[in-house]
Design a protein around this motif. Structure first.
Motif, PDB file in Angstrom:
ATOM      1  N   GLU A  68       0.836  -1.211   0.000  1.00  0.00           N
ATOM      2  CA  GLU A  68       0.000   0.000   0.000  1.00  0.00           C
ATOM      3  C   GLU A  68       0.866   1.254   0.000  1.00  0.00           C
ATOM      4  OE1 GLU A  68      -3.977   1.796   0.468  1.00  0.00           O
ATOM      5  OE2 GLU A  68      -3.309  -0.228  -0.036  1.00  0.00           O
ATOM      6  N   LEU A  69       1.885   1.272   0.828  1.00  0.00           N
ATOM      7  CA  LEU A  69       2.760   2.444   0.891  1.00  0.00           C
ATOM      8  C   LEU A  69       3.537   2.624  -0.403  1.00  0.00           C
ATOM      9  CD1 LEU A  69       4.125   2.017   4.530  1.00  0.00           C
ATOM     10  CD2 LEU A  69       2.562   3.800   3.731  1.00  0.00           C
ATOM     11  N   MET A  70       3.920   1.527  -1.017  1.00  0.00           N
ATOM     12  CA  MET A  70       4.750   1.620  -2.214  1.00  0.00           C
ATOM     13  C   MET A  70       3.976   2.020  -3.464  1.00  0.00           C
ATOM     14  SD  MET A  70       7.422  -1.558  -1.595  1.00  0.00           S
ATOM     15  CE  MET A  70       8.139  -1.402  -3.244  1.00  0.00           C
ATOM     16  N   THR A  71       2.672   2.226  -3.343  1.00  0.00           N
ATOM     17  CA  THR A  71       1.926   2.788  -4.470  1.00  0.00           C
ATOM     18  C   THR A  71       2.200   4.281  -4.622  1.00  0.00           C
ATOM     19  OG1 THR A  71      -0.047   3.256  -3.138  1.00  0.00           O
ATOM     20  CG2 THR A  71       0.082   1.078  -4.189  1.00  0.00           C
ATOM     21  N   LEU A  72       2.777   4.897  -3.590  1.00  0.00           N
ATOM     22  CA  LEU A  72       3.039   6.338  -3.641  1.00  0.00           C
ATOM     23  C   LEU A  72       4.360   6.633  -4.333  1.00  0.00           C
ATOM     24  CD1 LEU A  72       1.108   6.022  -0.997  1.00  0.00           C
ATOM     25  CD2 LEU A  72       1.888   8.351  -0.555  1.00  0.00           C
ATOM     26  N   PRO A  73       4.416   7.700  -5.126  1.00  0.00           N
ATOM     27  CA  PRO A  73       5.693   8.123  -5.698  1.00  0.00           C
ATOM     28  C   PRO A  73       6.670   8.461  -4.572  1.00  0.00           C
ATOM     29  CG  PRO A  73       3.862   9.297  -6.726  1.00  0.00           C
ATOM     30  CD  PRO A  73       3.287   8.558  -5.548  1.00  0.00           C
ATOM     31  N   GLY A  74       7.901   7.999  -4.705  1.00  0.00           N
ATOM     32  CA  GLY A  74       8.921   8.341  -3.722  1.00  0.00           C
ATOM     33  C   GLY A  74       9.000   7.402  -2.545  1.00  0.00           C
ATOM     34  N   ILE A  75       8.100   6.423  -2.480  1.00  0.00           N
ATOM     35  CA  ILE A  75       8.173   5.443  -1.405  1.00  0.00           C
ATOM     36  C   ILE A  75       8.512   4.091  -2.009  1.00  0.00           C
ATOM     37  CG2 ILE A  75       6.925   4.233   0.414  1.00  0.00           C
ATOM     38  CD1 ILE A  75       5.425   6.722   1.026  1.00  0.00           C
ATOM     39  N   GLY A  76       9.777   3.718  -1.838  1.00  0.00           N
ATOM     40  CA  GLY A  76      10.242   2.427  -2.293  1.00  0.00           C
ATOM     41  C   GLY A  76      10.273   1.432  -1.157  1.00  0.00           C
ATOM     42  N   ARG A  77      10.931   0.321  -1.401  1.00  0.00           N
ATOM     43  CA  ARG A  77      10.935  -0.768  -0.414  1.00  0.00           C
ATOM     44  C   ARG A  77      11.538  -0.314   0.920  1.00  0.00           C
ATOM     45  NH1 ARG A  77      10.764  -6.559  -0.179  1.00  0.00           N
ATOM     46  NH2 ARG A  77      11.090  -7.036   2.020  1.00  0.00           N
ATOM     47  N   TRP A  78      12.679   0.369   0.872  1.00  0.00           N
ATOM     48  CA  TRP A  78      13.339   0.757   2.117  1.00  0.00           C
ATOM     49  C   TRP A  78      12.484   1.716   2.939  1.00  0.00           C
ATOM     50  CZ3 TRP A  78      14.896   5.344   4.282  1.00  0.00           C
ATOM     51  CH2 TRP A  78      15.732   5.253   5.398  1.00  0.00           C
ATOM     52  N   THR A  79      11.934   2.727   2.310  1.00  0.00           N
ATOM     53  CA  THR A  79      11.117   3.698   3.038  1.00  0.00           C
ATOM     54  C   THR A  79       9.907   3.023   3.669  1.00  0.00           C
ATOM     55  OG1 THR A  79      11.823   5.504   1.582  1.00  0.00           O
ATOM     56  CG2 THR A  79       9.781   5.829   2.811  1.00  0.00           C
ATOM     57  N   ALA A  80       9.257   2.158   2.903  1.00  0.00           N
ATOM     58  CA  ALA A  80       8.105   1.446   3.448  1.00  0.00           C
ATOM     59  C   ALA A  80       8.517   0.554   4.624  1.00  0.00           C
ATOM     60  CB  ALA A  80       7.452   0.602   2.355  1.00  0.00           C
ATOM     61  N   ASP A  81       9.647  -0.120   4.484  1.00  0.00           N
ATOM     62  CA  ASP A  81      10.087  -1.010   5.552  1.00  0.00           C
ATOM     63  C   ASP A  81      10.460  -0.235   6.813  1.00  0.00           C
ATOM     64  OD1 ASP A  81       9.658  -3.326   4.163  1.00  0.00           O
ATOM     65  OD2 ASP A  81      11.745  -3.599   3.551  1.00  0.00           O
ATOM     66  N   ILE A  82      11.100   0.915   6.664  1.00  0.00           N
ATOM     67  CA  ILE A  82      11.440   1.717   7.842  1.00  0.00           C
ATOM     68  C   ILE A  82      10.176   2.191   8.545  1.00  0.00           C
ATOM     69  CG2 ILE A  82      12.486   3.887   8.612  1.00  0.00           C
ATOM     70  CD1 ILE A  82      14.514   1.685   8.079  1.00  0.00           C
ATOM     71  N   TYR A  83       9.143   2.550   7.778  1.00  0.00           N
ATOM     72  CA  TYR A  83       7.878   2.947   8.399  1.00  0.00           C
ATOM     73  C   TYR A  83       7.272   1.761   9.149  1.00  0.00           C
ATOM     74  CZ  TYR A  83       3.306   5.111   9.023  1.00  0.00           C
ATOM     75  OH  TYR A  83       2.154   5.637   9.590  1.00  0.00           O
ATOM     76  N   LEU A  84       7.279   0.583   8.535  1.00  0.00           N
ATOM     77  CA  LEU A  84       6.737  -0.593   9.216  1.00  0.00           C
ATOM     78  C   LEU A  84       7.537  -0.919  10.470  1.00  0.00           C
ATOM     79  CD1 LEU A  84       5.109  -0.933   6.526  1.00  0.00           C
ATOM     80  CD2 LEU A  84       5.515  -3.389   6.746  1.00  0.00           C
TER      81      LEU A  84
END
Length: 228
Positions: free
Chosen positions: A130-146
């Motif tokens: 869900e997070l990675m559907t946004l521009p600028g949010i790749g795997r690392w950014t999503a994982d750090i948020y999780l």
């Protein structure tokens, strides 16, 4: 612990003991430096803004950018970010690319396309997707948020160079492991890979790193290291 459970301080300490048993090299870090911090963040819009600003820059640069944005909008809310728009963020010194990312993030939160409360209730893979559907949010950014904002216990932030450097030092490797090699090693730390990551970051921040390793950012206190 269920897929959407949030790691807390007591749970972290219990899991650290388990990981230290699974991997004595990580156990050695804990013996030398104590258990790692939880490094928790609130699961909110400002936290996601902060993580995006932290991509590929030093902590000092990210904090400066966040401060400029805060001065430009006051409280960092989706409404304020949409109101200032990309030109306003660029005028505040943010890059054109990150201004676009934050503008799109704010728009999606406001119109309901991104519901962070709903994301928080999803299993790891679904929340990441869900997070990675946004521009600028790749795997690392999503994982750090999780890992930090949602407190997920078994998220492994692929692409984090600090973790690779920390593993090289901890496991006595001649060269820094590739992300694929490190992810394979991390399989042995399930279901506590996020706890193992904290132990490795803790060792890295405590000075256990290979020669010539550069510090950029891991979280609020060190270097990012992600290719989003």
């Amino acid at each position: 612990m269920s897929a959407s459970s949030r790691l807390d301080e007591p749970g972290l300490l219990r899991a650290v003991d388990v990981v230290a048993t699974l991997d004595p090299k990580l156990g050695g870090i804990v013996e030398r430096h104590g258990p790692p911090p939880l490094w928790a963040r609130d699961p909110t819009f400002p936290t996601l803004v902060r993580i995006i600003l932290e991509q590929q820059v030093s902590l000092t640069s990210a904090e400066a950018a966040l401060g400029r944005l805060g001065r430009a909008v006051g409280e960092i809310t989706p409404e304020a970010v949409v109101a200032i728009g990309e030109p306003g963020m660029a005028a505040a010194g943010l890059t054109r690319q990150k201004s676009r990312y934050l503008s799109e993030l704010a728009s999606r939160v406001l119109d309901g396309r991104l519901d962070l409360a709903r994301v928080a209730a999803l299993p790891d893979d679904d929340a990441r997707a869900e997070l990675m559907t946004l521009p600028g949010i790749g795997r690392w950014t999503a994982d750090i948020y999780l890992l930090m904002a949602l407190g997920r216990p078994d998220v492994w932030p692929i692409g984090d160079i600090a973790l690779a450097s920390a593993s090289q030092a901890a496991h006595g490797l001649a060269t820094r492991p590739t992300q694929e090699e490190l992810a394979l090693r991390a399989e042995g730390w399930r279901p506590w890979r996020a706890v193992a990551a904290r132990i490795l970051w803790h060792g890295y921040l405590s000075g256990e790193r290979p020669p010539h390793a550069r510090t950029r950012r891991v979280n609020d206190q060190t270097a990012q290291i992600a290719p989003d």
